[in-house]
Every structure is written in structure tokens, then in C-alpha cells.
Design a protein around this motif. Structure first.
Motif, mmCIF file in Angstrom:
data_model
loop_
_atom_site.group_PDB
_atom_site.id
_atom_site.type_symbol
_atom_site.label_atom_id
_atom_site.label_comp_id
_atom_site.label_asym_id
_atom_site.label_seq_id
_atom_site.Cartn_x
_atom_site.Cartn_y
_atom_site.Cartn_z
ATOM 1 N N ARG A 126 0.803 -1.214 0.000
ATOM 2 C CA ARG A 126 0.000 0.000 0.000
ATOM 3 C C ARG A 126 0.840 1.270 0.000
ATOM 4 N NH1 ARG A 126 -5.221 -0.902 1.822
ATOM 5 N NH2 ARG A 126 -5.553 1.183 0.975
ATOM 6 N N GLU A 143 -0.767 -0.757 -4.986
ATOM 7 C CA GLU A 143 -1.961 0.048 -4.656
ATOM 8 C C GLU A 143 -2.817 0.310 -5.894
ATOM 9 O OE1 GLU A 143 -4.352 2.794 -2.249
ATOM 10 O OE2 GLU A 143 -2.792 1.410 -1.636
ATOM 11 N N TYR A 172 -3.751 6.955 4.144
ATOM 12 C CA TYR A 172 -4.382 6.243 3.030
ATOM 13 C C TYR A 172 -5.613 7.020 2.545
ATOM 14 C CZ TYR A 172 -1.575 2.271 4.632
ATOM 15 O OH TYR A 172 -0.536 1.454 5.004
#
Length: 278
Positions: A126, A143, A172
Motif C-alpha cells: 500500500r 496500490e 491512506y
């Protein structure tokens, strides 16, 4: 004359047999060392059917492609003894599979620069991963691939007017195409003070069809979210199922072509399947 020929033939035969006995060819150690070799290291939680598929693929590779292999199974962290074995064996590739094991092994791999390491993560990467050294390759679903996997589902909800309440953290951010800035009131940051009270208020106000968790959260946070009695989709639990047969095909091709691409690399489509967990 015939007797003389027989005697000569007998001496020649004895000489040949004696010569064979003294010059039985031995296997050249250099030839043995030139055989391509592979070390595979896997986590304790590797599924039994995956172990069977991996073993079958490795044995097939050994029997039909002249490639030697070792396998360290059920490893959480490489021990000093295992690291010494790695230093003393000239493996062409060291393949490490499993998210937690990859995280634990990366610093160790950086210290052993005379081996090529292939780290196979089975979770989505991520954030930016720092990889020190051109002898390390990390393969994962990135991602951008995560967003691509979920994009159709999210758009279906939006088109059908099924409201989504997003939960994430400041590290995020929700993709703007999923939650435009004018819909910021539909996003809760789980690392902000008082986040849960705010989420409760928003859920009561919006009546969402779904709560979607975008960032990795603590188990206790997820339990509180599920207590709101709204269906929860946890995108952070998107998993990766490795196709070992295809991964080994790629490795074998790389060995044959002496190909090497270090750094963070996405899986080829045939090498891994991304599984959305609802």
C-alpha cells in the motif's frame, strides 16, 4: 597363425579391461555446482493444498528441468543457522513467500548481497517500500492494482445510489474518483481523535448501505465498526493467491535467460490472483 591371433586378441582384451578399471569416469564437482539451484522459504500458515502444489512443481522442475532445490518450510524468521546455510550455498535464487515472512526477511536479505532474493508478498503493497540493494526483488500487488480490482464494485454502488461511508487513516486517502472532496463528510479518519463518535453520527445521518474500510486498522477498531450494524467491506483485507506453477515458470525462464530485474515489481496476471474479501 590362428593361435597367435587368439593370443594377441586375448592380450588386447585384458589390456582394455584393465584400462577401464583404472579410468572409471568420475562426476566433475564443477559440473554439479553449475546446476541451477533454488531455495524456497515459506511461512507456517501456508495452506496445505498450496504446499502440495508447490512441492509438485518443485519436484517436476528437479526431474524435468535439471534444477536442484531446497525448501525451508514453516519459517517465521530465518534463524542464524539458516542464514549461514544461505551464505555457504551458491543458490541462484532465494524465494521467500508470505507477507509477514517477507517483512522479517527484507532486512536480512539486504545484508547478504551475493545472492539474488525474490520476496513474494501475498498482501497488497500500500505504501512506498524501501529496498536496499540491486540483489533484491519484491513482487506484490500494488496500490494501483488494488484500486483497479475494486473500481467496478464501487462504481456499481454509486450508480445504484447505495451510499458508502468510508473509514480510513490520513496515510491512506480515499481515491478522489470514489469519494470526491465535496463528499468529505462521508469519510472518517480512524487515526483522528474522537473518530468513532463522528462515525456513529455520520452513519445515523447518512444511512449508508455499506461501511468500507480502506486503510489497515487494528482488530479492536474493526470490531467497533462492525458494531454499527451496517455491512462492512474491508478493502484492506484484499489478499493475493500465488500461482506457484506460473511463478516457477517465470523463475525457470529467468534462469535460462539470466534475466534479473531488482526492486518492487508487480505480479504478472498469470502469477497471482487478487481476492476481494467481502
Amino acid at each position: 597363425m590362428k593361435g597367435l591371433i587368439r593370443i594377441i586378441a586375448l592380450f588386447l582384451t585384458v589390456g582394455l579391461l584393465a584400462g577401464c578399471g583404472k579410468n572409471i569416469p568420475s562426476i566433475d564437482p564443477a559440473l554439479l555446482q553449475s546446476k541451477p539451484s533454488l531455495l524456497v522459504v515459506t511461512e507456517p500458515n501456508l495452506a496445505p493444498d498450496t504446499k502440495q502444489r508447490l512441492q509438485a512443481a518443485l519436484v517436476d522442475w528437479r526431474d524435468h528441468h535439471q534444477t536442484a532445490f531446497d525448501w525451508f518450510a514453516d519459517v517465521s524468521t530465518l534463524s542464524e543457522e539458516q542464514l549461514e546455510a544461505i551464505r555457504s550455498h551458491a543458490y541462484d535464487y532465494i524465494v521467500v513467500a508470505g507477507h509477514e515472512l517477507v517483512q522479517a526477511t527484507l532486512p536480512q536479505a539486504e545484508q547478504i548481497g551475493n545472492r539474488k532474493w525474490i520476496l513474494l508478498d501475498d498482501q497488497v503493497v500500500r505504501q512506498t517500500l524501501s529496498i536496499q540493494g540491486s540483489h533484491i526483488m519484491v513482487k506484490s500487488v500494488l496500490e494501483s492494482q488494488l484500486r483497479g480490482e475494486w473500481d467496478e464494485w464501487v462504481r456499481q454502488q454509486l450508480v445504484s445510489d447505495r451510499a458508502i461511508e468510508w473509514v480510513t487513516t490520513s496515510a491512506y486517502p480515499i481515491p478522489s474518483e470514489w469519494a470526491p472532496s465535496e463528499e468529505a463528510e462521508y469519510v472518517s479518519l480512524a487515526d483522528a481523535e474522537g473518530w468513532y463518535s463522528q462515525l456513529q453520527f455520520q452513519v445515523r445521518s447518512h444511512g449508508p448501505a455499506w461501511i468500507v474500510v480502506f486503510a489497515p486498522l487494528e482488530k479492536s477498531q474493526l470490531q467497533r465498526i462492525r458494531g454499527l450494524q451496517v455491512p462492512v467491506v474491508n478493502m484492506a483485507q484484499t489478499t493475493v493467491e500465488l500461482n506457484w506453477n506460473e511463478i516457477l515458470v517465470t523463475l525457470r525462464n529467468n534462469l535460462s535467460n539470466q534475466a534479473w530485474t531488482p526492486g518492487l515489481q508487480p505480479y504478472e496476471q498469470r502469477e497471482a490472483v487478487v481476492k476481494k474479501n467481502f
